[in-house]
Write a protein that holds these residues in place. Structure first.
Motif, PDB file in Angstrom:
ATOM      1  N   VAL A  22      19.803  45.918  89.394  1.00  0.00           N
ATOM      2  CA  VAL A  22      20.633  45.107  88.494  1.00  0.00           C
ATOM      3  C   VAL A  22      20.080  43.692  88.355  1.00  0.00           C
ATOM      4  O   VAL A  22      19.879  42.991  89.350  1.00  0.00           O
ATOM      5  CB  VAL A  22      22.096  45.061  88.994  1.00  0.00           C
ATOM      6  CG1 VAL A  22      22.881  43.971  88.277  1.00  0.00           C
ATOM      7  CG2 VAL A  22      22.753  46.419  88.784  1.00  0.00           C
ATOM      8  N   LEU A  24      21.277  40.232  86.652  1.00  0.00           N
ATOM      9  CA  LEU A  24      22.504  39.647  86.144  1.00  0.00           C
ATOM     10  C   LEU A  24      22.420  38.129  86.225  1.00  0.00           C
ATOM     11  O   LEU A  24      21.953  37.585  87.230  1.00  0.00           O
ATOM     12  CB  LEU A  24      23.707  40.139  86.965  1.00  0.00           C
ATOM     13  CG  LEU A  24      25.062  39.496  86.677  1.00  0.00           C
ATOM     14  CD1 LEU A  24      25.528  39.823  85.265  1.00  0.00           C
ATOM     15  CD2 LEU A  24      26.096  39.954  87.700  1.00  0.00           C
ATOM     16  N   LEU A  34      33.754  42.389  85.327  1.00  0.00           N
ATOM     17  CA  LEU A  34      32.847  43.514  85.561  1.00  0.00           C
ATOM     18  C   LEU A  34      33.654  44.788  85.358  1.00  0.00           C
ATOM     19  O   LEU A  34      34.595  45.074  86.107  1.00  0.00           O
ATOM     20  CB  LEU A  34      32.285  43.425  86.975  1.00  0.00           C
ATOM     21  CG  LEU A  34      31.062  44.259  87.325  1.00  0.00           C
ATOM     22  CD1 LEU A  34      29.910  44.007  86.352  1.00  0.00           C
ATOM     23  CD2 LEU A  34      30.623  43.968  88.750  1.00  0.00           C
ATOM     24  N   LYS A  42      30.642  48.954  90.396  1.00  0.00           N
ATOM     25  CA  LYS A  42      31.077  47.566  90.161  1.00  0.00           C
ATOM     26  C   LYS A  42      31.599  46.909  91.439  1.00  0.00           C
ATOM     27  O   LYS A  42      31.294  45.736  91.705  1.00  0.00           O
ATOM     28  CB  LYS A  42      32.109  47.510  89.044  1.00  0.00           C
ATOM     29  CG  LYS A  42      33.341  48.370  89.232  1.00  0.00           C
ATOM     30  CD  LYS A  42      34.182  48.372  87.969  1.00  0.00           C
ATOM     31  CE  LYS A  42      35.478  49.165  88.184  1.00  0.00           C
ATOM     32  NZ  LYS A  42      35.203  50.610  88.409  1.00  0.00           N
ATOM     33  N   GLY A 207      30.653  42.372  81.670  1.00  0.00           N
ATOM     34  CA  GLY A 207      29.552  43.277  81.984  1.00  0.00           C
ATOM     35  C   GLY A 207      30.094  44.682  82.124  1.00  0.00           C
ATOM     36  O   GLY A 207      31.106  44.906  82.786  1.00  0.00           O
ATOM     37  N   MET A 209      29.334  48.422  83.499  1.00  0.00           N
ATOM     38  CA  MET A 209      28.459  49.153  84.422  1.00  0.00           C
ATOM     39  C   MET A 209      28.622  50.654  84.251  1.00  0.00           C
ATOM     40  O   MET A 209      29.694  51.157  83.905  1.00  0.00           O
ATOM     41  CB  MET A 209      28.766  48.787  85.879  1.00  0.00           C
ATOM     42  CG  MET A 209      28.196  47.471  86.327  1.00  0.00           C
ATOM     43  SD  MET A 209      28.170  47.309  88.140  1.00  0.00           S
ATOM     44  CE  MET A 209      26.699  48.278  88.560  1.00  0.00           C
ATOM     45  N   LEU A 214      23.784  47.987  84.751  1.00  0.00           N
ATOM     46  CA  LEU A 214      24.490  47.226  83.728  1.00  0.00           C
ATOM     47  C   LEU A 214      24.039  47.712  82.354  1.00  0.00           C
ATOM     48  O   LEU A 214      22.860  47.645  82.009  1.00  0.00           O
ATOM     49  CB  LEU A 214      24.207  45.732  83.869  1.00  0.00           C
ATOM     50  CG  LEU A 214      25.064  44.966  84.870  1.00  0.00           C
ATOM     51  CD1 LEU A 214      24.517  43.557  85.041  1.00  0.00           C
ATOM     52  CD2 LEU A 214      26.513  44.916  84.431  1.00  0.00           C
ATOM     53  N   VAL A 217      25.910  43.041  78.878  1.00  0.00           N
ATOM     54  CA  VAL A 217      26.578  41.810  79.297  1.00  0.00           C
ATOM     55  C   VAL A 217      26.700  40.935  78.054  1.00  0.00           C
ATOM     56  O   VAL A 217      25.687  40.541  77.472  1.00  0.00           O
ATOM     57  CB  VAL A 217      25.795  41.070  80.396  1.00  0.00           C
ATOM     58  CG1 VAL A 217      26.494  39.763  80.762  1.00  0.00           C
ATOM     59  CG2 VAL A 217      25.625  41.945  81.630  1.00  0.00           C
ATOM     60  N   THR A 353      20.544  45.995  78.641  1.00  0.00           N
ATOM     61  CA  THR A 353      21.357  44.812  78.902  1.00  0.00           C
ATOM     62  C   THR A 353      21.217  43.854  77.724  1.00  0.00           C
ATOM     63  O   THR A 353      20.116  43.514  77.334  1.00  0.00           O
ATOM     64  CB  THR A 353      20.932  44.100  80.194  1.00  0.00           C
ATOM     65  OG1 THR A 353      21.054  45.010  81.277  1.00  0.00           O
ATOM     66  CG2 THR A 353      21.798  42.886  80.455  1.00  0.00           C
TER      67      THR A 353
END
Length: 363
Positions: A22, A24, A34, A42, A207, A209, A214, A217, A353
């Motif tokens: 991930v 982020l 999330l 998550k 975000g 998941m 992910l 976002v 993402t």
């Protein structure tokens, strides 16, 4: 205040990748939600940020400070964060004030009392300081847990399904409290939930998941209107996806073939196989053939309307479409559906993402 940055963050439990590489970035002072189905990873990602789990690989930085990486692990108590659990985690033998003061032992008596009073005032519980947890409602206990986190003045507050044990009315009032307290404190909030209405209504950045990764976002309106992947389209807003052929594209509009007809829909797909992402609000019953011919296979009454479930004709759809109608329609009826909206994605190679600037604090 603290920003959050993870790079290639991973954690496996046996043969399962709970968090899978991930990346982020959450700017400071953001209210970040999330979101994802049960088992998507998550809560594990939240626990990695908190320091309650050690990653197998990758890095975590909080407020620019490395807290996990190769040969480095900072314990939870040294990460300058607060955490609010689903179970509240209050000491039953302590008063409300005692619970809030629990993490303030390094302060002098007067400073500790002042900090507790400020925290209780921020959540509207000044008059409940002498009560014990069993004398409070569920919403009040949740406020105590939040006050305990605020009292240590962290740069980051992590909330793990904090509203799951509350009824619908209390959830709405607590969401309003979270928004107010976030705006007042300017602290970075990370809010984990499987309830998309909670996530989209409270957060400035969301975000999504799935299977440890992910998918997207972005601000909540973009997640809803411009899903980055078919999974986001299906999970958020009762969406579905239809396999279509994108014929041409220009200025954010895509011509797609729907059976014998063509339609122009917003999207990012180039010519070739594509997904048409649709939600009930994107469809209406047509007086004639419409854009899609579909056969009614289900009917229910919801929110003052009849909701029809219909399978498209001539399109290999895995899931039925849903459309609202003022009148019931008999099962087996062939209906026409017209497009009011939608979004077109490439069937392969969609970006996993999509990063976007968050809304201002308190948005």
């Amino acid at each position: 205040m603290a920003d959050i940055k993870t790079e290639k963050l991973s954690l496996r439990f046996g043969g399962t990748a709970a968090v899978d590489g991930v990346d982020l970035a959450v700017p400071e002072a953001t209210f970040f939600a999330l979101l994802g189905p049960s088992g998507c990873g998550k809560t594990t990602l939240l626990r990695l940020i908190a320091g309650l789990e050690r990653p197998d690989g990758g890095t975590i930085r909080l407020g620019g400070r490395p807290v996990a990486g190769a040969g480095l692990f900072v314990e939870p108590g040294e990460r300058c964060l607060g955490m609010v659990f689903q179970s509240y985690a209050l000491w039953p033998h302590m008063t409300v004030a005692g619970n809030v003061a629990f993490g303030l032992n390094r302060l002098s008596g007067p400073d500790r009392a002042r900090r507790v009073a400020e925290a209780l005032r921020s959540v509207g519980l000044e008059e409940f300081a002498r009560r014990r947890p069993h004398e409070l409602s569920g919403g009040q206990r949740q406020r105590v847990a939040l006050a305990r986190s605020l009292a240590v003045r962290p740069g980051l507050i992590l909330l793990d399904e904090p509203l799951a044990n509350l009824d619908a009315h209390l959830r709405q009032s607590m969401l309003a409290e979270f928004r107010r307290i976030h705006h007042q404190s300017g602290t970075t909030f990370v809010f984990v939930t499987h309830d998309q209405s909670e996530a989209l209504s409270v957060a400035g950045l969301v975000g999504v998941m799935n299977r440890g990764r992910l998918e997207q976002v972005a601000p909540p309106d973009q997640v809803f209107r411009r899903p980055a992947t078919p999974m986001v389209a299906r999970f958020v807003g009762q969406g579905c996806t239809l396999p279509v052929e994108a014929l041409s594209t220009s200025d954010g509009r895509v011509i797609v073939r729907l059976g014998p007809r063509n339609a122009e829909v917003p999207g990012v797909a180039g010519p070739g196989p594509a997904w048409l992402c649709l939600r009930p609000r994107d469809l209406r019953l047509a007086e004639g053939a419409g854009d899609i011919a579909a056969r009614v296979i289900g009917l229910r009454f919801e929110g003052g309307d009849h909701v029809l479930s219909a399978l498209p004709e001539g399109i290999d759809a895995a899931d039925p479409l849903e459309v609202r109608s003022e009148m019931p329609v008999a099962l087996g009826t062939l209906i026409g559906l017209s497009l009011k909206g939608g979004w077109v994605l490439p069937r392969e190679g969609a970006a996993r993402t999509v990063a976007a600037a968050p809304q201002p604090v308190g948005a």
